[in-house]
Design a protein around this motif. Structure first.
Motif, PDB file in Angstrom:
ATOM      1  N   ARG A  14       0.914  -1.282  -0.105  1.00 35.55           N
ATOM      2  CA  ARG A  14       0.091   0.121   0.015  1.00 35.55           C
ATOM      3  C   ARG A  14       0.829   1.258  -0.109  1.00 35.55           C
ATOM      4  O   ARG A  14       0.643   2.050  -0.831  1.00 35.55           O
ATOM      5  CB  ARG A  14      -0.887  -0.079   1.245  1.00 35.55           C
ATOM      6  CG  ARG A  14      -1.941   1.112   1.009  1.00 35.55           C
ATOM      7  CD  ARG A  14      -2.915   0.913   2.397  1.00 35.55           C
ATOM      8  NE  ARG A  14      -2.267   1.448   3.319  1.00 35.55           N
ATOM      9  CZ  ARG A  14      -1.958   2.763   4.050  1.00 35.55           C
ATOM     10  NH1 ARG A  14      -2.670   3.673   3.250  1.00 35.55           N
ATOM     11  NH2 ARG A  14      -1.574   3.123   5.064  1.00 35.55           N
ATOM     12  N   TRP A  15       1.869   1.363   0.780  1.00 35.89           N
ATOM     13  CA  TRP A  15       2.905   2.399   0.681  1.00 35.89           C
ATOM     14  C   TRP A  15       3.515   2.494  -0.514  1.00 35.89           C
ATOM     15  O   TRP A  15       3.505   3.659  -1.142  1.00 35.89           O
ATOM     16  CB  TRP A  15       4.051   2.171   1.798  1.00 35.89           C
ATOM     17  CG  TRP A  15       3.644   2.442   3.139  1.00 35.89           C
ATOM     18  CD1 TRP A  15       2.229   2.043   3.734  1.00 35.89           C
ATOM     19  CD2 TRP A  15       4.568   2.515   4.391  1.00 35.89           C
ATOM     20  NE1 TRP A  15       2.524   2.284   4.971  1.00 35.89           N
ATOM     21  CE2 TRP A  15       3.737   2.566   5.447  1.00 35.89           C
ATOM     22  CE3 TRP A  15       5.654   2.887   4.489  1.00 35.89           C
ATOM     23  CZ2 TRP A  15       4.192   2.809   6.839  1.00 35.89           C
ATOM     24  CZ3 TRP A  15       6.445   3.094   5.541  1.00 35.89           C
ATOM     25  CH2 TRP A  15       5.639   3.293   6.730  1.00 35.89           C
ATOM     26  N   LEU A  16       3.916   1.402  -1.251  1.00 29.38           N
ATOM     27  CA  LEU A  16       4.505   1.444  -2.562  1.00 29.38           C
ATOM     28  C   LEU A  16       3.712   2.170  -3.525  1.00 29.38           C
ATOM     29  O   LEU A  16       4.163   2.613  -4.676  1.00 29.38           O
ATOM     30  CB  LEU A  16       5.158   0.110  -2.983  1.00 29.38           C
ATOM     31  CG  LEU A  16       6.225  -0.382  -2.279  1.00 29.38           C
ATOM     32  CD1 LEU A  16       6.536  -1.888  -2.553  1.00 29.38           C
ATOM     33  CD2 LEU A  16       7.430   0.286  -2.767  1.00 29.38           C
ATOM     34  N   THR A  17       2.410   1.743  -3.399  1.00 29.24           N
ATOM     35  CA  THR A  17       1.514   2.187  -4.497  1.00 29.24           C
ATOM     36  C   THR A  17       0.913   3.598  -4.344  1.00 29.24           C
ATOM     37  O   THR A  17      -0.063   3.858  -4.811  1.00 29.24           O
ATOM     38  CB  THR A  17       0.147   1.427  -4.599  1.00 29.24           C
ATOM     39  OG1 THR A  17      -0.329   0.955  -3.353  1.00 29.24           O
ATOM     40  CG2 THR A  17       0.776  -0.084  -5.213  1.00 29.24           C
ATOM     41  N   GLY A  37      12.946   4.976  -6.751  1.00 24.59           N
ATOM     42  CA  GLY A  37      13.244   3.803  -7.314  1.00 24.59           C
ATOM     43  C   GLY A  37      12.643   2.644  -7.293  1.00 24.59           C
ATOM     44  O   GLY A  37      11.784   1.886  -8.073  1.00 24.59           O
ATOM     45  N   LEU A  38      12.139   2.220  -5.954  1.00 32.17           N
ATOM     46  CA  LEU A  38      11.119   1.325  -5.688  1.00 32.17           C
ATOM     47  C   LEU A  38       9.875   1.384  -6.072  1.00 32.17           C
ATOM     48  O   LEU A  38       9.232   0.314  -6.582  1.00 32.17           O
ATOM     49  CB  LEU A  38      11.060   0.903  -3.913  1.00 32.17           C
ATOM     50  CG  LEU A  38      12.365   0.560  -3.472  1.00 32.17           C
ATOM     51  CD1 LEU A  38      12.252   0.355  -1.902  1.00 32.17           C
ATOM     52  CD2 LEU A  38      12.817  -0.996  -3.736  1.00 32.17           C
ATOM     53  N   ARG A  39       9.267   2.640  -5.901  1.00 31.03           N
ATOM     54  CA  ARG A  39       7.929   2.899  -6.382  1.00 31.03           C
ATOM     55  C   ARG A  39       7.609   2.846  -7.711  1.00 31.03           C
ATOM     56  O   ARG A  39       6.718   2.373  -8.263  1.00 31.03           O
ATOM     57  CB  ARG A  39       7.381   4.230  -5.941  1.00 31.03           C
ATOM     58  CG  ARG A  39       7.368   4.478  -4.359  1.00 31.03           C
ATOM     59  CD  ARG A  39       6.769   5.809  -3.956  1.00 31.03           C
ATOM     60  NE  ARG A  39       5.402   5.565  -4.462  1.00 31.03           N
ATOM     61  CZ  ARG A  39       4.520   6.862  -4.287  1.00 31.03           C
ATOM     62  NH1 ARG A  39       4.936   7.811  -3.433  1.00 31.03           N
ATOM     63  NH2 ARG A  39       3.399   6.747  -4.585  1.00 31.03           N
ATOM     64  N   ALA A  40       8.802   3.257  -8.530  1.00 26.57           N
ATOM     65  CA  ALA A  40       8.822   3.009 -10.111  1.00 26.57           C
ATOM     66  C   ALA A  40       8.948   1.386 -10.383  1.00 26.57           C
ATOM     67  O   ALA A  40       8.050   1.362 -11.199  1.00 26.57           O
ATOM     68  CB  ALA A  40      10.172   3.743 -10.692  1.00 26.57           C
TER      69      ALA A  40
END
Length: 381
Positions: free
Chosen positions: A37-40, A56-59
């Motif tokens: 949920r945090w990442l999105t 970078g992680l979110r991409a």
């Protein structure tokens, strides 16, 4: 494990690099579903993580598709095993926040059951014939004793260990630094396919993922944690096999090394390991004695027993007093043996009955049986 948690871990295996302890701590603290949920876009930013890394992680998360990865895995006969499930090897939890998010597994057997009685055999990719022979011999010997051989599927020692176990009809596990549906190296495609049919192919990365140098290094911690001990067969000073051995040592596993020629650069790393922290082993029996249960002992090692070794001390002393190539009189033999003439005669007749000496007139001489072994060729004076 709920469907949402499983889906979250599948997605995180696409987003998070193996062995990332910062992400591992974050996932442990908030849980995999909340981490996704945090990442999105539905949460904050993990502590200890830079803005650039978080971006970078979110991409990566934007491009991740867990349903597609699961469909691709099913098509390749691959399943996903999560921490806490029945097939999850509990010893991987020793890695702490660096443990895998989950494991992709290809093959029919239970990874947890196999890992309970497993040994890692690792070493140089560009190994010598000696290294390949020793690795194959260890693989076969361990398999014959009911142990699972774990390695990295690479050229050299890894491949030889896998082949040795397979040739013995035993169990072997290849831990890859890429997707388990993508055999690497490509030259080992047939070997890895055979391992998947007769053993297990395991990896942290999702289907289709490619290997990188850092992923090879981090893969080694899984090999170390999964097994009871690690045996290194040929390794230079900068070998990745030493990374596996040192990880095993940190995790409280047994660390072993197979010695080689002191002049070989491929044995230099193993010898350094042996000098500092490892146990020397030369075959599967010695490995099992170390990692196995009480009573699984290697046979006692000793040289051949010669007939003269079985003689009583007095008879051996008289035998040693005889010259190597000529006849000697009894008094000279008694003097050299520091005993009486009567005792010397009694011992000489005893030795003749056993085939060690023969009589020549008033003198005595060694037989061919007595002179065959290497001995001190001193003369009776």
């Amino acid at each position: 494990m709920t469907r949402d948690e499983r889906g979250a871990r599948v997605m995180l295996s696409r987003v998070v690099e193996p062995g990332d302890e910062v992400c591992g701590r974050w996932i442990r603290e908030v849980g995999p579903v909340e981490a996704v949920r945090w990442l999105t876009g539905g949460g904050g930013q993990p502590r200890g993580m830079t803005d650039a890394r978080w971006a970078g992680l979110r991409a990566r998360a934007e491009r991740a598709d867990p349903d597609r990865d699961l469909d691709r895995a099913r098509a390749a006969g691959v399943r996903y095993v999560c921490p806490g499930e029945a097939e999850w090897p509990a010893q991987l939890d020793d890695l702490g926040d660096g443990r895998p998010v989950g494991l992709w597994v290809r093959g029919p057997s239970s990874l947890r059951m196999w890992a309970l009685r497993s040994v890692a055999v690792v070493g140089a990719r560009a190994c010598t014939e000696y290294g390949a022979h020793m690795a194959a011999d260890l693989g076969a010997g361990l398999a014959e004793r009911g142990w699972v051989v774990v390695s990295g599927g690479a050229y050299g020692v890894d491949g030889a260990a896998h082949r040795g176990a397979l040739a013995a009809g035993g169990a072997t596990v290849a831990v890859l630094a890429c997707g388990v549906d993508r055999p690497y190296p490509s030259g080992h495609a047939r070997l890895i396919t055979r391992i998947a049919e007769q053993g297990l192919v395991v990896g942290e990365l999702p289907p289709g993922a490619h290997p990188t140098p850092s992923r090879f290094v981090l893969r080694n911690r899984v090999i170390a944690a999964l097994t009871r001990g690690t045996v290194v067969v040929e390794a230079a000073y900068r070998s990745g096999a030493l990374v596996t051995a040192r990880a095993a040592r940190r995790l409280g596993r047994f660390t072993m090394g197979v010695p080689g020629p002191a002049t070989s650069s491929l044995s230099a790393g193993v010898h350094e390991l042996l000098r500092q922290e490892a146990v020397l082993v030369s075959d599967a029996a010695e490995v099992v004695e170390l990692v196995g249960e009480i009573g699984e002992l290697a046979p006692e090692r000793r040289g051949p027993v010669l007939p003269r070794d079985l003689l009583a001390p007095g008879a051996r002393c008289v035998l040693d007093a005889l010259p190597a190539r000529r006849v000697a009189p009894v008094d000279a033999i008694a003097r050299a043996a520091a005993t009486s003439t009567d005792e010397a005669i009694a011992r000489l007749y005893e030795l003749r009955a056993l085939g060690f000496v023969e009589r020549h007139g008033d003198g005595w001489k060694l037989t061919r049986q007595a002179t065959a072994p290497v001995r001190d060729h001193r003369e009776v004076r």
